[in-house]
Design a protein around this motif. Structure first.
Motif, PDB file in Angstrom:
ATOM      1  N   ALA A 139       0.826  -1.209   0.000  1.00 21.72           N
ATOM      2  CA  ALA A 139       0.000   0.000   0.000  1.00 21.72           C
ATOM      3  C   ALA A 139       0.859   1.258   0.000  1.00 21.72           C
ATOM      4  O   ALA A 139       0.564   2.223  -0.714  1.00 21.72           O
ATOM      5  N   ALA A 140       1.940   1.263   0.791  1.00 19.21           N
ATOM      6  CA  ALA A 140       2.805   2.444   0.861  1.00 19.21           C
ATOM      7  C   ALA A 140       3.461   2.721  -0.486  1.00 19.21           C
ATOM      8  O   ALA A 140       3.532   3.876  -0.934  1.00 19.21           O
ATOM      9  N   ALA A 141       3.954   1.674  -1.147  1.00 19.46           N
ATOM     10  CA  ALA A 141       4.567   1.860  -2.465  1.00 19.46           C
ATOM     11  C   ALA A 141       3.523   2.274  -3.494  1.00 19.46           C
ATOM     12  O   ALA A 141       3.759   3.155  -4.333  1.00 19.46           O
ATOM     13  N   PHE A 142       2.364   1.650  -3.426  1.00 16.40           N
ATOM     14  CA  PHE A 142       1.282   1.971  -4.354  1.00 16.40           C
ATOM     15  C   PHE A 142       0.874   3.433  -4.255  1.00 16.40           C
ATOM     16  O   PHE A 142       0.599   4.091  -5.256  1.00 16.40           O
ATOM     17  N   GLN A 143       0.857   3.946  -3.022  1.00 16.68           N
ATOM     18  CA  GLN A 143       0.394   5.306  -2.807  1.00 16.68           C
ATOM     19  C   GLN A 143       1.387   6.359  -3.277  1.00 16.68           C
ATOM     20  O   GLN A 143       1.029   7.515  -3.490  1.00 16.68           O
ATOM     21  N   SER A 144       2.652   5.961  -3.458  1.00 18.01           N
ATOM     22  CA  SER A 144       3.695   6.919  -3.808  1.00 18.01           C
ATOM     23  C   SER A 144       3.596   7.353  -5.268  1.00 18.01           C
ATOM     24  O   SER A 144       3.605   6.522  -6.184  1.00 18.01           O
ATOM     25  N   ARG A 145       3.549   8.651  -5.497  1.00 17.21           N
ATOM     26  CA  ARG A 145       3.556   9.165  -6.869  1.00 17.21           C
ATOM     27  C   ARG A 145       4.885   8.880  -7.541  1.00 17.21           C
ATOM     28  O   ARG A 145       4.961   8.782  -8.764  1.00 17.21           O
ATOM     29  N   TRP A 146       5.956   8.753  -6.746  1.00 15.25           N
ATOM     30  CA  TRP A 146       7.259   8.445  -7.336  1.00 15.25           C
ATOM     31  C   TRP A 146       7.253   7.060  -7.952  1.00 15.25           C
ATOM     32  O   TRP A 146       7.721   6.857  -9.070  1.00 15.25           O
ATOM     33  N   ALA A 295      10.507   7.520   3.874  1.00 15.93           N
ATOM     34  CA  ALA A 295      10.580   8.838   4.523  1.00 15.93           C
ATOM     35  C   ALA A 295       9.208   9.455   4.751  1.00 15.93           C
ATOM     36  O   ALA A 295       9.073  10.399   5.523  1.00 15.93           O
ATOM     37  N   ASP A 296       8.187   8.906   4.109  1.00 18.53           N
ATOM     38  CA  ASP A 296       6.824   9.417   4.288  1.00 18.53           C
ATOM     39  C   ASP A 296       6.128   8.674   5.430  1.00 18.53           C
ATOM     40  O   ASP A 296       4.932   8.378   5.356  1.00 18.53           O
ATOM     41  N   GLY A 297       6.888   8.339   6.466  1.00 15.92           N
ATOM     42  CA  GLY A 297       6.317   7.705   7.646  1.00 15.92           C
ATOM     43  C   GLY A 297       6.283   6.197   7.614  1.00 15.92           C
ATOM     44  O   GLY A 297       5.500   5.582   8.355  1.00 15.92           O
ATOM     45  N   HIS A 298       7.131   5.571   6.758  1.00 17.68           N
ATOM     46  CA  HIS A 298       7.075   4.119   6.610  1.00 17.68           C
ATOM     47  C   HIS A 298       8.446   3.468   6.816  1.00 17.68           C
ATOM     48  O   HIS A 298       8.777   2.483   6.145  1.00 17.68           O
ATOM     49  N   TRP A 299       9.256   3.978   7.749  1.00 13.62           N
ATOM     50  CA  TRP A 299      10.609   3.447   7.919  1.00 13.62           C
ATOM     51  C   TRP A 299      10.598   1.986   8.324  1.00 13.62           C
ATOM     52  O   TRP A 299      11.501   1.222   7.939  1.00 13.62           O
ATOM     53  N   LEU A 305      10.221  -2.725   1.059  1.00 14.72           N
ATOM     54  CA  LEU A 305       9.869  -1.840  -0.049  1.00 14.72           C
ATOM     55  C   LEU A 305      10.599  -2.142  -1.355  1.00 14.72           C
ATOM     56  O   LEU A 305       9.966  -2.113  -2.421  1.00 14.72           O
ATOM     57  N   PRO A 306      11.919  -2.422  -1.358  1.00 17.89           N
ATOM     58  CA  PRO A 306      12.565  -2.722  -2.644  1.00 17.89           C
ATOM     59  C   PRO A 306      11.947  -3.925  -3.353  1.00 17.89           C
ATOM     60  O   PRO A 306      11.807  -3.924  -4.589  1.00 17.89           O
ATOM     61  N   VAL A 307      11.573  -4.950  -2.585  1.00 17.30           N
ATOM     62  CA  VAL A 307      10.957  -6.136  -3.181  1.00 17.30           C
ATOM     63  C   VAL A 307       9.605  -5.786  -3.797  1.00 17.30           C
ATOM     64  O   VAL A 307       9.273  -6.196  -4.919  1.00 17.30           O
TER      65      VAL A 307
END
Length: 342
Positions: A139-146, A295-299, A305-307
């Protein structure tokens, strides 16, 4: 509008084998707070479910006249949407998904955005939220515009024109003008429909006031299969319109294709430094993206995250190349990519 002067909004929902989720979804849809003078009908297009979903739908339809079960022998989303559209009575059509949770005023805000914007289709941002650790990372990766290449659909506060929106809401005459959903597409039928609208002179509008919460896949394997399928069907959309909906959709396929090409050249005698450098550059980009998301609150999610990001991009890229191979070879989709991944 019915004979009593009440305006109808039709909520259309494709589903298959959703016995564990369908009752909760219907309860949330029926609880929508509509503007004065509006009434809701809920049309659920069932794709030959064999897990008890049909029995649940029949039970709920018998208890509430607002719920109607529509048969969808085609089983896929685009067929289900079109079957529900054909039966819908509303002057406004709102699409919903069983695995999404909605604000109580979701439908009301869709109606208001259509009136306020004058657009052909409106929708809210695509907001994801997970529960277990892997799902939270997805979800965190999905939400990222980057990670999404700058897609406005992941920008929660954006209000304005967009190339596509999550789910969607339309006036009925939009379908009379632009047609229904392409039943050749198992995935990307919403992107294709929005592209058809914009190319025909209509507007797609995103409103931050239309709020919902999407529950993403719960494992990396499921995520990879989902984006493999999304990538696979994208070339069929590009072939139909002669262009992508957005240039960002080309990037994963370029990366995977470049890696395969450089590896093949190395096997034929070119320096191995070329494919290794290409791979290292992508690994560096994934690392940087992971840090931006963290850095957006998901440390706490950083090791995962890389996977997740690689599964997203590589799955989409491989799917895109396979899709182009089939488009150029015979123009038909493979049977294995017609099966939904949830």
């Amino acid at each position: 509008m019915n004979g009593q002067g009440v305006r109808i909004v039709s909520v259309i929902v494709p589903c298959r084998n959703e016995r564990l989720h369908i009752a909760a979804f219907c309860a949330s849809a029926r609880a929508q707070q509509l503007p004065p003078g509006w009434a809701l009908e809920l049309l659920i297009a069932d794709g030959d479910s064999d897990d008890g979903t049909r029995g649940e739908l029949q039970r709920m339809a018998a208890a509430d006249a607002r719920i109607r079960q529509i048969d969808n022998p085609g089983r896929i989303v685009s067929c289900g949407l079109n079957r529900a559209l054909a039966a819908a009575q509303g002057e406004v059509i709102v699409r919903m998904d069983v695995h999404t949770r909605y604000a109580p005023d979701y439908v009301a805000q869709c109606i208001a955005a259509l009136e306020r914007s004058g657009a052909a289709v409106v929708g809210g941002p695509w907001r994801a939220e997970g529960r277990a650790p892997w799902q939270r990372a997805i979800a965190a990766a999905f939400q990222s515009r980057w990670v999404a290449g700058g897609a406005r659909s992941r920008q929660l506060d954006y209000e304005g024109e967009a190339d596509t929106v999550y789910l969607g809401a339309w006036r009925r005459d939009t379908f009379e003008r632009f047609g229904g959903f392409d039943e050749q597409l198992v995935r990307n039928q919403d992107d294709e429909h929005n592209l058809r609208i914009t190319r025909g002179g209509g507007r797609v509008w995103q409103s931050a006031r239309i709020r919902s919460l999407y529950e993403p896949r719960g494992s990396v394997k499921a995520l990879f299969r989902q984006w493999l399928q999304y990538g696979y069907w994208k070339p069929f959309v590009m072939r139909k319109h002669g262009q992508p909906a957005a240039l960002r959709q080309l990037v994963p396929g370029i990366f995977v294709g470049g890696q395969l090409l450089l590896t093949a050249l190395a096997l034929l005698g070119a320096p191995w430094a070329l494919p290794l450098a290409w791979l290292a550059a992508y690994a560096g980009a994934v690392g940087a993206l992971s840090l931006l998301v963290a850095a957006d609150g998901h440390w706490a999610l950083l090791p995962r995250l890389p996977v997740v990001i690689a599964a997203h991009h590589v799955g989409y890229g491989i799917g895109t190349l396979l899709g182009w191979w089939d488009v150029l070879r015979h123009g038909r989709g493979r049977e294995r990519f017609t099966k939904l991944t949830r």
